[in-house]
Write an enzyme that holds these catalytic residues in place. Structure first.
Site, short mmCIF file in Angstrom:
data_model
loop_
_atom_site.label_atom_id
_atom_site.label_comp_id
_atom_site.label_asym_id
_atom_site.label_seq_id
_atom_site.Cartn_x
_atom_site.Cartn_y
_atom_site.Cartn_z
N TYR B 32 -6.73 -2.65 7.22
CA TYR B 32 -5.39 -3.18 7.54
C TYR B 32 -4.49 -2.04 8.02
CZ TYR B 32 -2.41 -7.24 7.65
OH TYR B 32 -1.67 -8.30 8.08
N GLY B 36 0.25 5.05 9.58
CA GLY B 36 -0.17 6.09 8.65
C GLY B 36 -1.67 6.37 8.79
N HIS B 37 -2.47 5.28 8.78
CA HIS B 37 -3.92 5.45 8.97
C HIS B 37 -4.21 6.09 10.33
CE1 HIS B 37 -3.83 1.78 6.26
NE2 HIS B 37 -4.62 2.59 5.59
N ASP B 150 -0.04 8.67 -1.10
CA ASP B 150 -0.75 8.54 -2.38
C ASP B 150 -0.98 9.94 -2.93
OD1 ASP B 150 -1.05 5.63 -2.29
OD2 ASP B 150 -2.33 6.04 -0.57
#
Lengths: 282, 282
Positions: B32, B36-37, B150
């Protein structure tokens, strides 16, 4: 024979062996070698190009009230024996080289670690998995040689290797025994002369079980009861457990067929000994 | 761009890249994709010869009452975006390829997993460490790319990599944000329009903290209280925690010097969001 004490040097050596195309075998030990250890080394020397032995009394696999501090050590003698056997490399790290300040990572198997030895020694296999994964990442062997005497350790590590997608192969070598049947173990040195005699009940109980299985006895409870009687007849022996379990899941089996293990743990005086037979029936 | 779904094929491909002398970068994701990815992928493409992205919604890092089943998925769109970005390989395994029947092995960090996110999500980092170690052993990258959003995950995995003697290097990329400051997250899709506005309190509280630190405020409690006020003023926000911790130990710091993290977790309606700033002072 070379001796290396740091992770960095050991990894560099391991990488260089791979680059040279050598197949490497690895025997992880806590030292104080007996013929069981030497048989693992010989097997590795026979089957690989370079054999690495580690000597490391691993604190994380001992419980709080277990024998870490008094576990027998004799590094000088070990190094001589390894050299005589034809070992190429001994990895002999200090505790803080393996577990430096701030160390925080552990590897566990969940279900496999909760049964048999894991019931009496709840953090033992966490320590075993952690140190062996670390050593595998340091030594990078093609084949890992383990002794059948610690059969649950073999089953747990084999599961870990599969679950973590490691490429190392594991070879399990048969237990080496004294002439009278006692399984070789560094802990046998704890036994008094009288206890040494009493310790024979472990292999005797397993021999009884083997005869029953060979006779075609399929009643697990009957066999376990026969083993218990033998152990209870020995006044210095105090039974921890006897179990008949599946070779892979370590769960109890009722029908004696396929691949199963009969194993036991017995206190002889204050010394806790284990032994097992592996069966393939049908 | 290729897509591989089995461990065996992925390992074979990874080995072949190493043999060809290619430097490989790896971006593990739960899919998804958001910017950022994509920024992690672009960074890997820039710095390595071959970039592998994994898409795997990892069940073991979700708690029993968490959002595993409703976590957003759109593999078709993800594959298109990865291809456009210039990714070489997508690893897209099924759950039972990664956790087959009888699976039993877990990796944990002990102290690092018990604080911050670990308090609210007690088995989360066990799942994260386990899947990332497995993926590292499958993909065998030279560099692992992780996002700063994270941050505890980065700290935990960095410790794991060090403790287990892995040779992979980790690169932590800065958090990518929406224009108004909200940290990009797949979970932002859970937010209603009203909640989306309220979610700004996280980055606003961090901006407040940053201003205080830059002003030279050294009283941690003063800064945390200021952040709390901002969050309590937002009726849709419910604070889980605010913490000021050491960059490596994740233990609370009192003096704002050296390398430290200010981080927070806030429920916006039913959606739990996290964010953090990293500081280097002095």
């Amino acid at each position: 024979m070379k001796v290396i004490q740091t992770v960095k040097e050991m990894q560099a050596w391991s990488m260089s062996q791979h680059k040279k195309g050598y197949k490497t075998g690895f025997v992880p030990t806590m030292g104080y070698f007996h013929p069981g250890h030497l048989s693992l080394m010989k097997s590795s020397i026979k089957r690989t190009d370079k054999t690495v032995v580690s000597i490391f009394v691993n604190p994380t696999q001992f419980g709080v009230n277990e024998d870490f501090s008094k576990y027998p050590r004799n590094y000088e003698r070990d190094l001589e024996l390894a050299k005589e056997a034809g070992v190429d490399m001994v990895f002999l790290p200090a505790v803080d080289e393996i577990y430096p300040e701030g160390y925080d990572t552990y590897v566990v198997t969940d279900k496999l670690s909760q049964v048999l030895e894991g019931k009496t020694r709840p953090t033992h296999f966490r320590g075993v998995c952690t140190i062996v994964l670390k050593l595998l990442n340091i030594v990078m062997p093609d084949i890992l040689f383990m002794g059948q005497k610690d059969i649950q350790q073999c089953v747990v590590l084999s599961r870990m290797i599969q679950d973590l997608h490691l490429k190392v192969k594991m070879v399990i070598q048969p237990t080496i025994r004294e002439k009278d049947g006692l399984a070789m173990s560094s802990r046998n040195t704890y036994l008094s002369l009288e206890e040494r005699k009493a310790a024979l009940v472990l292999s005797q109980a397993l021999e009884y079980a083997k005869n029953q299985v060979e006779k075609g006895t399929s009643n697990t409870a009957f066999i376990v009861n026969g083993m218990k009687k033998l152990i209870n007849n020995e006044s210095l022996a105090d039974l921890d457990y006897i179990a008949v379990v599946n070779r892979y899941s370590l769960l109890p089996v009722k029908k004696l067929e396929g691949s199963f293990i009969i194993c036991l743990a017995v206190y002889i005086g204050k010394t806790r000994l284990i032994d097992n037979y592996l069966f393939d029936v049908g």
